[in-house]
Design an enzyme around this catalytic site. Structure first.
Site, PDB file in Angstrom:
ATOM      1  N   GLY A  45       0.949  -1.309   0.274  1.00 47.01           N
ATOM      2  CA  GLY A  45       0.178   0.233  -0.173  1.00 47.01           C
ATOM      3  C   GLY A  45       0.814   1.145   0.230  1.00 47.01           C
ATOM      4  O   GLY A  45       2.130   1.156   0.405  1.00 47.01           O
ATOM      5  N   GLN A  50       3.279  10.090   0.472  1.00 49.66           N
ATOM      6  CA  GLN A  50       3.773   9.552   1.074  1.00 49.66           C
ATOM      7  C   GLN A  50       5.306   9.604  -0.230  1.00 49.66           C
ATOM      8  O   GLN A  50       6.760   8.906   0.365  1.00 49.66           O
ATOM      9  CB  GLN A  50       4.308   7.641   1.038  1.00 49.66           C
ATOM     10  CG  GLN A  50       3.152   7.371   2.689  1.00 49.66           C
ATOM     11  CD  GLN A  50       3.316   5.185   3.384  1.00 49.66           C
ATOM     12  OE1 GLN A  50       2.118   5.041   1.587  1.00 49.66           O
ATOM     13  NE2 GLN A  50       4.180   5.102   3.094  1.00 49.66           N
ATOM     14  N   CYS A  95       5.610  -0.338   7.364  1.00 51.10           N
ATOM     15  CA  CYS A  95       5.499   0.592   6.521  1.00 51.10           C
ATOM     16  C   CYS A  95       6.405   1.827   5.516  1.00 51.10           C
ATOM     17  O   CYS A  95       7.275   1.668   6.738  1.00 51.10           O
ATOM     18  CB  CYS A  95       4.058   2.343   7.623  1.00 51.10           C
ATOM     19  SG  CYS A  95       4.198   4.018   6.390  1.00 51.10           S
ATOM     20  N   LEU A  96       5.869   1.831   4.463  1.00 52.32           N
ATOM     21  CA  LEU A  96       6.957   2.256   3.331  1.00 52.32           C
ATOM     22  C   LEU A  96       8.135   3.671   3.882  1.00 52.32           C
ATOM     23  O   LEU A  96       9.263   3.353   3.755  1.00 52.32           O
ATOM     24  CB  LEU A  96       7.213   2.486   2.078  1.00 52.32           C
ATOM     25  CG  LEU A  96       6.526   1.252   1.806  1.00 52.32           C
ATOM     26  CD1 LEU A  96       6.213   1.082  -0.263  1.00 52.32           C
ATOM     27  CD2 LEU A  96       8.340   0.608   1.594  1.00 52.32           C
ATOM     28  N   HIS A 137      -5.044   1.628   6.925  1.00 49.35           N
ATOM     29  CA  HIS A 137      -3.624   1.795   7.057  1.00 49.35           C
ATOM     30  C   HIS A 137      -3.683   3.150   6.347  1.00 49.35           C
ATOM     31  O   HIS A 137      -3.197   4.381   6.726  1.00 49.35           O
ATOM     32  CB  HIS A 137      -2.840   0.668   7.179  1.00 49.35           C
ATOM     33  CG  HIS A 137      -0.958   0.976   7.166  1.00 49.35           C
ATOM     34  ND1 HIS A 137      -0.419   1.206   8.027  1.00 49.35           N
ATOM     35  CD2 HIS A 137      -0.704   1.814   5.992  1.00 49.35           C
ATOM     36  CE1 HIS A 137       0.968   1.768   7.893  1.00 49.35           C
ATOM     37  NE2 HIS A 137       1.126   2.076   6.678  1.00 49.35           N
ATOM     38  N   GLU A 138      -3.911   2.825   5.108  1.00 51.07           N
ATOM     39  CA  GLU A 138      -3.269   4.352   4.517  1.00 51.07           C
ATOM     40  C   GLU A 138      -4.378   5.665   3.946  1.00 51.07           C
ATOM     41  O   GLU A 138      -4.442   5.872   4.167  1.00 51.07           O
ATOM     42  CB  GLU A 138      -3.273   3.375   2.781  1.00 51.07           C
ATOM     43  CG  GLU A 138      -2.747   2.315   2.019  1.00 51.07           C
ATOM     44  CD  GLU A 138      -1.337   2.410   2.514  1.00 51.07           C
ATOM     45  OE1 GLU A 138      -0.560   1.565   3.057  1.00 51.07           O
ATOM     46  OE2 GLU A 138      -0.948   3.406   2.294  1.00 51.07           O
ATOM     47  N   HIS A 141      -2.765   7.695   6.671  1.00 51.62           N
ATOM     48  CA  HIS A 141      -2.095   8.545   5.709  1.00 51.62           C
ATOM     49  C   HIS A 141      -2.578  10.295   4.993  1.00 51.62           C
ATOM     50  O   HIS A 141      -1.910  10.821   5.878  1.00 51.62           O
ATOM     51  CB  HIS A 141      -1.205   7.560   5.325  1.00 51.62           C
ATOM     52  CG  HIS A 141      -0.255   6.665   5.402  1.00 51.62           C
ATOM     53  ND1 HIS A 141       1.034   7.532   5.744  1.00 51.62           N
ATOM     54  CD2 HIS A 141       0.031   5.575   5.279  1.00 51.62           C
ATOM     55  CE1 HIS A 141       1.462   6.808   5.965  1.00 51.62           C
ATOM     56  NE2 HIS A 141       1.495   5.761   5.660  1.00 51.62           N
TER      57      HIS A 141
HETATM   58  C1  LIG Z   1      13.190  -3.153   5.159  1.00 50.81           C
HETATM   59  C2  LIG Z   1      11.440  -2.540   5.769  1.00 50.81           C
HETATM   60  O1  LIG Z   1      11.273  -1.560   5.189  1.00 50.81           O
HETATM   61  O2  LIG Z   1      10.767  -4.024   5.299  1.00 50.81           O
HETATM   62  C3  LIG Z   1       9.605  -3.325   4.193  1.00 50.81           C
HETATM   63  C4  LIG Z   1       8.962  -2.819   5.375  1.00 50.81           C
HETATM   64  C5  LIG Z   1       6.909  -2.406   5.283  1.00 50.81           C
HETATM   65  C6  LIG Z   1       7.223  -2.947   4.023  1.00 50.81           C
HETATM   66  C7  LIG Z   1       5.768  -2.516   3.132  1.00 50.81           C
HETATM   67  C8  LIG Z   1       4.964  -2.049   4.028  1.00 50.81           C
HETATM   68  C9  LIG Z   1       3.707  -1.634   3.467  1.00 50.81           C
HETATM   69  O3  LIG Z   1       3.554  -2.081   2.526  1.00 50.81           O
HETATM   70  N1  LIG Z   1       2.471  -1.129   4.628  1.00 50.81           N
HETATM   71  C10 LIG Z   1       1.483  -0.706   4.107  1.00 50.81           C
HETATM   72  C11 LIG Z   1       0.255  -1.265   4.239  1.00 50.81           C
HETATM   73  C12 LIG Z   1      -0.194  -2.303   5.633  1.00 50.81           C
HETATM   74  C13 LIG Z   1       0.735  -2.273   6.151  1.00 50.81           C
HETATM   75  C14 LIG Z   1       0.437  -3.719   7.265  1.00 50.81           C
HETATM   76  C15 LIG Z   1      -1.069  -4.747   6.202  1.00 50.81           C
HETATM   77  C16 LIG Z   1      -1.166  -4.511   4.981  1.00 50.81           C
HETATM   78  C17 LIG Z   1      -1.263  -2.686   4.734  1.00 50.81           C
HETATM   79  C18 LIG Z   1       8.094  -2.969   2.893  1.00 50.81           C
HETATM   80  C19 LIG Z   1       9.711  -3.001   3.967  1.00 50.81           C
HETATM   81  O4  LIG Z   1      10.530  -3.449   2.836  1.00 50.81           O
HETATM   82  C20 LIG Z   1      11.048  -4.645   2.668  1.00 50.81           C
HETATM   83  C21 LIG Z   1      12.209  -5.033   1.691  1.00 50.81           C
HETATM   84  O5  LIG Z   1      10.343  -5.906   3.041  1.00 50.81           O
HETATM   85 CO   LIG Z   2       1.895   3.439   5.174  1.00 51.58          CO
END
Ligand SMILES: CC(=O)Oc1ccc(/C=C/C(=O)NCCc2ccccc2)cc1OC(C)=O
Ligand SMILES: [Co+2]
Length: 174
Positions: A45, A50, A95-96, A137-138, A141
């Site tokens: 997401g 962001q 979260c990114l 979550h989004e 934001h």
């Molecule tokens: C190292 C690092 O930052 O790891 C990450 C952390 C979060 C994310 C992505 C999080 C994300 O998309 N969150 C959207 C909101 C959401 C949170 C929980 C469930 C549904 C939707 C990606 C990462 O990158 C890697 C390589 O895994």
């Molecule tokens: Co987020």
């Protein structure tokens, strides 16, 4: 169109996003740039704030049972309004904009939203499970709310300490 992810504690993330009025080519260009950025950074997401665009637009692509994020699963959600929320679920969110930090967050288990697609057509989505969590979550934001804001005082203190140490390590690593 080069986009960079804004990271906590950047104050940009605290801005309230404004309603999208023009469903024009510039909106489409932004959405088209957000998608590969989200996929390439392992995101599921991403809200426009962001990438420093304070507009009420977000994209989602929740992995399917075999962990794939096919393009047809991409959701482009603009000016969302939550019309129903019920149940309770907990999930370890990330979260990114808050890299390498994951915490259990309580959310509604089922939500219904009205929103507009990239052409301004109004749609309704009834979501459960991970999609419902991602939508909440989004949509936070868009109000300048981050998942870490929902932590208990103790867990928030723990986060701040860990995050500061990690940021220092990252600086020295450069
Ligand atoms: C190292 C690092 O930052 O790891 C990450 C952390 C979060 C994310 C992505 C999080 C994300 O998309 N969150 C959207 C909101 C959401 C949170 C929980 C469930 C549904 C939707 C990606 C990462 O990158 C890697 C390589 O895994
Ligand atoms: Co987020």
């Amino acid at each position: 169109m080069k986009l960079n992810i804004v990271e906590y504690p950047d104050k940009t993330l605290r801005k309230k996003s404004c309603e999208v009025k023009e469903f024009d080519a510039s909106l489409h260009k932004l959405l088209d740039a957000m998608n590969p950025l989200m996929i390439n950074t392992n995101g599921i997401g991403l809200a426009a704030i962001q990438v420093a665009y304070p507009i009420r637009a977000l994209i989602l692509n929740v992995p399917d049972e075999d962990g794939e994020q096919p393009p047809e699963n991409l959701l482009e959600i603009i000016n969302p309004v939550m019309t129903h929320k019920s149940g309770e679920t907990t999930y370890q969110e990330g979260c990114l904009s808050v890299p390498q930090f994951y915490e259990d967050i309580k959310r509604y288990d089922n939500v219904v939203i009205n929103y507009q697609d990239r052409y301004g057509n109004t749609k309704t989505l009834d979501a459960d499970g991970l999609l419902a969590i991602a939508i909440q979550h989004e949509m936070d934001h868009l109000e300048g709310i981050l998942f870490i804001d929902k932590l208990s005082y103790a867990r928030r203190k723990k986060f701040e300490k860990e995050y500061k140490r990690m940021q220092k390590e990252k600086k020295h690593a450069k």
